[in-house]
Every structure is written in C-alpha cells, then in structure tokens.
Design a protein around this motif. Structure first.
Motif, short mmCIF file in Angstrom:
data_model
loop_
_atom_site.label_atom_id
_atom_site.label_comp_id
_atom_site.label_asym_id
_atom_site.label_seq_id
_atom_site.Cartn_x
_atom_site.Cartn_y
_atom_site.Cartn_z
N ASP A 1 -54.78 37.30 94.28
CA ASP A 1 -54.42 35.87 94.47
C ASP A 1 -54.04 35.42 95.88
O ASP A 1 -54.68 34.44 96.24
CB ASP A 1 -53.50 35.57 93.42
N ALA A 2 -53.20 36.10 96.69
CA ALA A 2 -52.80 35.66 97.88
C ALA A 2 -53.84 35.63 98.67
O ALA A 2 -54.15 34.97 99.71
CB ALA A 2 -51.49 36.59 98.27
N GLU A 3 -54.70 36.65 98.62
CA GLU A 3 -56.00 37.18 99.68
C GLU A 3 -57.07 35.92 99.20
O GLU A 3 -57.58 35.38 99.83
CB GLU A 3 -56.59 38.49 99.37
N LEU B 1 -59.89 31.16 100.56
CA LEU B 1 -60.29 29.42 100.38
C LEU B 1 -60.02 28.65 101.41
O LEU B 1 -60.64 27.75 101.83
CB LEU B 1 -59.79 29.27 98.84
N MET B 2 -58.66 28.61 101.87
CA MET B 2 -58.06 27.84 102.75
C MET B 2 -58.71 27.98 104.26
O MET B 2 -58.99 26.93 104.96
CB MET B 2 -56.47 27.83 102.81
N LEU C 1 -59.99 26.65 90.09
CA LEU C 1 -60.14 26.97 91.50
C LEU C 1 -60.99 25.71 92.02
O LEU C 1 -60.60 25.36 93.36
CB LEU C 1 -60.61 28.18 91.89
N GLU C 2 -61.85 25.14 91.42
CA GLU C 2 -62.78 24.25 91.79
C GLU C 2 -61.88 23.00 92.05
O GLU C 2 -62.03 22.26 93.20
CB GLU C 2 -63.88 24.00 91.09
N MET D 1 -58.86 19.68 96.22
CA MET D 1 -57.25 19.21 96.68
C MET D 1 -56.93 19.61 98.13
O MET D 1 -56.57 18.77 98.89
CB MET D 1 -56.22 19.99 95.72
N VAL D 2 -57.50 20.69 98.36
CA VAL D 2 -57.33 21.29 99.68
C VAL D 2 -58.18 20.33 100.70
O VAL D 2 -57.78 19.96 101.80
CB VAL D 2 -57.71 22.57 99.86
#
Length: 144
Positions: A27-29, A34-35, A122-123, A128-129
C-alpha cells in the motif's frame, strides 16, 4: 520567526518504505507511485513524511515557508495522506463530494487517514490528489 519543523531531509525514501510493516508495504509503494505519477515530482522525505513537489507559501500574518502539495506518512495505525490544497476554502464543496465517495476514512483539515487502500476507491483518491495539486498551484502560482 521560527521556521517549519517539517523540512526536506537527506533521508532515503527507499529506507522509509522498507521500514513499513510487510503487510502494509505494498500500500505504501502504491501511494508513492500514485503521487509521483500525478504530481510528476520525485518523492522527498520531509521529516517522517514522503512529500511530492514543493511550494512557497506566504500568509497575511507574515508567516511563510515551504511545503509539499501532497504526501503521505505510513504511520502504524493508518496512512496519513496529506492533501494540502484541500484545506483551502475554494475546495470545500468538491472535497466533501469526493469524501462521500471515497470509502472508509477519517479526515481533518488537510490530512486524510486510511487504514488500508482496499478500504477506499483509488480513483477518487487520484481525483483528490489532482485537486490538491491544482488548488495549491492556483493559490500560490508565483511561489515555487
């Protein structure tokens, strides 16, 4: 005037991710990838937070500093996802609409808490990002 305690450091992003509990490391990766993809910026460790991008803010009070528009910290209890642009007043209505679709989370001013990525859409997080980055770029266009 004292500066921010959270500043870019020489700490390794790879070391931070490697220290995440094995059951949460994927999840961290995923968050990091993603970011980085959305921001177009490499990850940089700011204190204990992995941040993407940089902007300079200056408030009417005279306080100023540098920060990242988006980032996350793989905390033990939950991922702390920093969406600095979602704290700005002009994003509030859209922020609430997206949060209603996101899934299981808690949110403070600019920090979203998620236990695991399978709990959220996640979409919606991607939207949001993107919105956080666009909002910061709009609010601080000449402050890079």
């Amino acid at each position: 005037m004292a500066g921010n305690k959270t500043r870019p450091s020489e700490r390794s992003v790879k070391d931070i991710l490697a220290a995440v509990a094995p059951e949460r490391r994927a999840d961290a990766e995923t968050l990091s990838a993603l970011m980085q993809r959305i921001s177009g910026e490499p990850p940089v460790v700011w204190g204990s937070i992995i941040g993407f991008g940089n902007y300079h803010y200056r408030y009417g009070s005279g306080r100023e500093g540098d920060y990242f528009p988006v980032g996350f910290a793989p905390r033990k209890a939950a991922f702390s996802i920093y969406l600095m642009g979602l704290y700005l007043p002009k994003t509030q209505a859209e922020r609430e609409r997206l949060l209603a679709r996101l899934g299981k989370h808690t949110m403070t001013k600019a920090c979203l808490y998620v236990k695991k990525l399978t709990d959220i859409d996640l979409e919606v997080l991607e939207e949001m990002v993107e919105m956080s980055i666009a909002s910061i770029n709009s609010a601080y266009p000449d402050e890079k």
